[in-house]
Design a protein around this motif. Structure first.
Motif, mmCIF file in Angstrom:
data_model
loop_
_atom_site.group_PDB
_atom_site.id
_atom_site.type_symbol
_atom_site.label_atom_id
_atom_site.label_comp_id
_atom_site.label_asym_id
_atom_site.label_seq_id
_atom_site.Cartn_x
_atom_site.Cartn_y
_atom_site.Cartn_z
ATOM 1 N N ALA A 1 0.967 -1.374 0.049
ATOM 2 C CA ALA A 1 0.103 0.024 -0.134
ATOM 3 C C ALA A 1 0.908 1.209 -0.160
ATOM 4 C CB ALA A 1 -1.043 0.139 1.133
ATOM 5 N N PHE A 2 1.901 1.389 0.893
ATOM 6 C CA PHE A 2 3.075 2.313 0.922
ATOM 7 C C PHE A 2 3.503 2.697 -0.765
ATOM 8 C CE2 PHE A 2 7.084 4.272 1.334
ATOM 9 C CZ PHE A 2 6.761 5.345 1.917
ATOM 10 N N ILE A 3 3.764 1.596 -1.352
ATOM 11 C CA ILE A 3 4.730 1.709 -2.651
ATOM 12 C C ILE A 3 3.395 2.435 -3.536
ATOM 13 C CG2 ILE A 3 5.244 0.383 -4.595
ATOM 14 C CD1 ILE A 3 6.452 -1.712 -2.397
ATOM 15 N N GLN A 4 2.365 1.691 -3.599
ATOM 16 C CA GLN A 4 1.271 2.314 -4.497
ATOM 17 C C GLN A 4 0.758 3.626 -4.105
ATOM 18 O OE1 GLN A 4 -1.132 -1.097 -3.862
ATOM 19 N NE2 GLN A 4 -0.518 -2.124 -5.849
ATOM 20 N N ALA A 5 0.718 4.016 -2.855
ATOM 21 C CA ALA A 5 0.335 5.433 -2.634
ATOM 22 C C ALA A 5 1.537 6.280 -3.031
ATOM 23 C CB ALA A 5 -0.005 5.602 -0.961
ATOM 24 N N HIS A 6 2.723 5.974 -3.258
ATOM 25 C CA HIS A 6 3.574 6.761 -3.343
ATOM 26 C C HIS A 6 4.593 6.545 -4.934
ATOM 27 C CE1 HIS A 6 3.489 8.735 0.623
ATOM 28 N NE2 HIS A 6 3.358 7.520 0.970
ATOM 29 N N LYS A 7 3.892 5.873 -5.700
ATOM 30 C CA LYS A 7 4.561 5.562 -6.993
ATOM 31 C C LYS A 7 4.713 6.812 -7.669
ATOM 32 C CE LYS A 7 0.230 4.166 -8.913
ATOM 33 N NZ LYS A 7 -0.705 2.915 -9.356
ATOM 34 N N THR A 8 4.402 7.806 -7.667
ATOM 35 C CA THR A 8 4.710 8.892 -8.613
ATOM 36 C C THR A 8 5.566 9.724 -8.123
ATOM 37 O OG1 THR A 8 2.645 10.200 -7.611
ATOM 38 C CG2 THR A 8 2.367 8.954 -9.633
ATOM 39 N N GLU A 9 6.323 9.466 -6.929
ATOM 40 C CA GLU A 9 7.272 10.302 -6.313
ATOM 41 C C GLU A 9 8.368 9.562 -5.890
ATOM 42 O OE1 GLU A 9 5.683 12.252 -2.689
ATOM 43 O OE2 GLU A 9 4.400 10.604 -2.427
ATOM 44 N N PRO A 10 9.475 10.003 -5.578
ATOM 45 C CA PRO A 10 10.499 9.050 -5.131
ATOM 46 C C PRO A 10 10.268 8.588 -3.621
ATOM 47 C CG PRO A 10 11.635 11.124 -5.757
ATOM 48 C CD PRO A 10 10.035 11.193 -5.705
ATOM 49 N N PHE A 11 10.216 7.339 -3.267
ATOM 50 C CA PHE A 11 9.916 6.870 -1.811
ATOM 51 C C PHE A 11 11.187 6.141 -1.326
ATOM 52 C CE2 PHE A 11 8.186 3.581 -4.658
ATOM 53 C CZ PHE A 11 8.448 2.469 -4.184
ATOM 54 N N PHE A 12 11.232 5.857 -0.029
ATOM 55 C CA PHE A 12 12.025 5.022 0.724
ATOM 56 C C PHE A 12 11.143 4.386 1.630
ATOM 57 C CE2 PHE A 12 14.449 4.716 4.927
ATOM 58 C CZ PHE A 12 15.190 3.571 4.654
ATOM 59 N N LEU A 13 11.235 2.984 1.429
ATOM 60 C CA LEU A 13 10.561 2.053 2.298
ATOM 61 C C LEU A 13 11.570 1.294 3.003
ATOM 62 C CD1 LEU A 13 7.989 0.375 3.463
ATOM 63 C CD2 LEU A 13 8.052 -0.656 1.318
ATOM 64 N N TYR A 14 11.309 1.358 4.458
ATOM 65 C CA TYR A 14 11.976 0.229 5.168
ATOM 66 C C TYR A 14 11.327 -0.615 5.751
ATOM 67 C CZ TYR A 14 14.443 -0.746 9.820
ATOM 68 O OH TYR A 14 14.992 -1.516 10.896
ATOM 69 N N TYR A 15 11.245 -2.052 4.877
ATOM 70 C CA TYR A 15 10.554 -2.974 5.266
ATOM 71 C C TYR A 15 11.108 -3.989 6.097
ATOM 72 C CZ TYR A 15 7.817 -7.161 3.522
ATOM 73 O OH TYR A 15 6.857 -8.132 3.516
ATOM 74 N N ALA A 16 11.052 -3.765 7.520
ATOM 75 C CA ALA A 16 11.592 -4.420 8.459
ATOM 76 C C ALA A 16 10.773 -5.691 8.887
ATOM 77 C CB ALA A 16 11.757 -3.457 9.876
ATOM 78 N N MET A 17 11.038 -6.887 8.170
ATOM 79 C CA MET A 17 10.329 -8.124 8.628
ATOM 80 C C MET A 17 10.774 -8.880 9.740
ATOM 81 S SD MET A 17 10.809 -9.149 4.572
ATOM 82 C CE MET A 17 9.905 -10.521 4.553
#
Ligand code: NG6
Ligand code: CA
Length: 501
Positions: free
Chosen positions: A254-270
């Protein structure tokens, strides 16, 4: 957003890779960055790092399709210090970072530069999904009110997380500072000091357990699993262990989809494969290794799904993925989940000595890979790199100026353009430190037990200096301290200088 600095700073070699019109004009300039960070995954736990008893095809796609580091390190052999280092670019022993309880205050100073703050400065939307374990609040958290400071105060625009670990209370998700799905009529109380009245524990209600504790983990039972710490209330907010992986995956997508039009950084801490290891039923029994193997397969599947999302959104060629783990492996970390009994021929350490909690190499040397479709050429790199180096390296990538001391700019190594990394690195394990320089590692004398019997791991203590040549003796079997006195002295001097002692 100013796009020019990227071209000057990253250099010609990367620029030459930018051939298509689309890449040259927009997407490539500030790639999305996804940091996929596993919990307690060992150097030998992936098929791309030599495992034969487990197949991890989705992670292998990243490892084999990008730079596979064979000398990649977390700063530390436990979670909180490694996470402190990866987010701040600072050695964790400067802050005396240790494994935190679920009620510990935030250990990152809100004035401190961090990876997400730096990327925010560079125009990125920043998100955290998963395990936090860096403390929350200022020492007196009311879990029924806003919980602050926390991830949002150190650089994350959007943060969905568990406070500490799966085996520590509170067993709830926190959504940008508020416990998710909390019913105000059933408030939460958390205590690490004294038991709470009428709350079943492993001691008072062993018949309620679906997973048995072996060491510690004697307190409040949630979903049949006894945890560290006591917790009351919050019935509607309690997580379900079986769908934690799906839940964090969905939040990440959901985070990726919400920010797909701008540069994003996702820390996916599994959360895998930290205890308690509770795979979704889809993965239960899928490995031959019991729950520890099953949750590694579950994590691999999640990463495959995340990659699918990037492909479907046409983002893969514009996304730098960084894969790693916060510390090395442990089998019995306090629950009876058959990790030891069902191990068979699997070697989680990949032949390194020690494991989680250890100053020997299996403690902090972990799988580390970078993947950027079309930009990074597949290679195996011997460069010595530490997760702490992401801050300085990614600052150059995105053209943000940042003052760092411990974090080194190793962008060229991370992009596979050179196999030269750091000259030296201090590694940390349960507040002890050792010094790696080139192929050599020096472990100063430490008293105390050599073997942590609870977890059956040699933690690196000895009454004398230890000096190993990791290139010739990866299993650290031949202590050369006596035969190489000059090298030992030179390394000790360099180590003391960095430690500032
Ligand atoms: C230890 C826990 C262990 C794990 C670890 C933290 C006991 C006996 N052991 O104290 O189960 O939770 O802390 O792991 O309680 S880490 O990966 O978050 O550092
Ligand atoms: Ca960990």
């Amino acid at each position: 957003m100013n796009r020019f600095p990227f071209f000057y700073l990253v250099g010609l070699s990367l620029l030459l890779g930018c051939t298509s019109q689309k890449e040259a004009t927009h997407d490539v300039i500030k790639p999305n960055i996804i940091l996929i960070y596993l919990d307690d995954l060992g150097y030998g736990d992936l098929s791309s790092y030599g495992a034969t008893e487990l197949q991890t095809p989705h992670i292998d796609r990243l490892v084999h399709g990008g730079v596979k580091f064979i000398n990649g390190y977390a700063s530390s052999a436990t979670c909180t210090p490694s996470r402190y280092a990866i987010l701040t670019g600072r050695y964790p022993w400067r802050k005396n970072a240790k494994i935190l309880s679920g009620t510990a205050p935030l250990i990152i100073d809100t004035a401190q530069m961090t990876l997400p703050k730096m990327l925010k400065k560079g125009g990125y939307a920043t998100g955290l999904v998963g395990k936090w374990h860096l403390g929350l609040g200022d020492g007196s958290v009311d879990w029924n009110e806003q919980i602050t400071p926390g991830p949002n105060e150190v650089g994350f625009d959007d943060a969905y997380y568990m406070a500490a670990t799966q085996d520590r209370v509170p067993t709830v998700y926190i959504d940008n500072g508020y416990v998710a799905n909390l019913d105000p009529n059933n408030p939460i109380t958390v205590s690490y000091k004294q038991p709470l009245a009428d709350v079943p524990t492993a001691v008072s209600h062993p018949e309620k357990l679906t997973m048995k504790p072996l060491i510690g983990h004697q307190n409040t039972i949630v979903n049949g699993v006894p945890r560290i710490g006591y917790m009351k209330g919050g019935a509607t907010a309690r997580w379900k262990d079986v769908d934690m992986a799906d839940h964090f995956l969905a939040k990440s997508q959901a985070f990726i989809q919400a920010h797909k039009t701008e540069p994003f950084f996702l820390y996916y801490a599994m959360q895998q494969p930290h205890v308690p290891r509770i795979p979704h039923p889809r993965f239960a029994g899928k490995s031959k290794l019991g729950p520890r193997g099953d949750v590694i397969l579950e994590a691999d599947w999640c990463i495959g799904e995340l990659m699918k999302t990037l492909e479907e959104e046409d983002l893969l060629e514009n996304t730098l993925l960084i894969f790693s783990s916060d510390n090395g492996p442990v089998l019995n970390d306090g629950y009876d989940d058959q990790a030891v009994e069902l191990l068979g021929d699997h070697t989680p350490t990949g032949g390194l000595r020690g494991g989680k909690y250890s100053l020997f190499d299996a403690g902090a040397r972990v799988p580390l890979a970078t993947y950027w479709k079309g930009k990074i050429k597949p290679t195996v790199s011997e460069a010595l790199v530490c997760q702490m180096d992401l801050l300085a390296s990614l600052a150059r990538l995105v053209g943000t100026e940042v003052a760092t001391s411990d974090s080194q700019d190793l962008l060229s190594a991370l992009l596979g353009q050179t196999h030269t990394g750091r000259k030296a690195l201090v590694i940390e394990a349960t507040t002890r430190t050792a010094y790696r320089e080139g192929d050599w590692i020096m472990i100063p004398p430490y008293g105390g037990r050599k073997l942590l019997t609870d977890v059956n791991i040699e933690i690196g203590n000895d009454t004398t200096f230890q000096l190993y040549n990791l290139k010739e003796d990866v299993a650290q079997q031949h202590n050369l301290a006596e035969t190489e006195p000059e090298r030992l002295k030179q390394m000790l001097d360099a180590f003391v200088e960095i430690r500032g002692e």
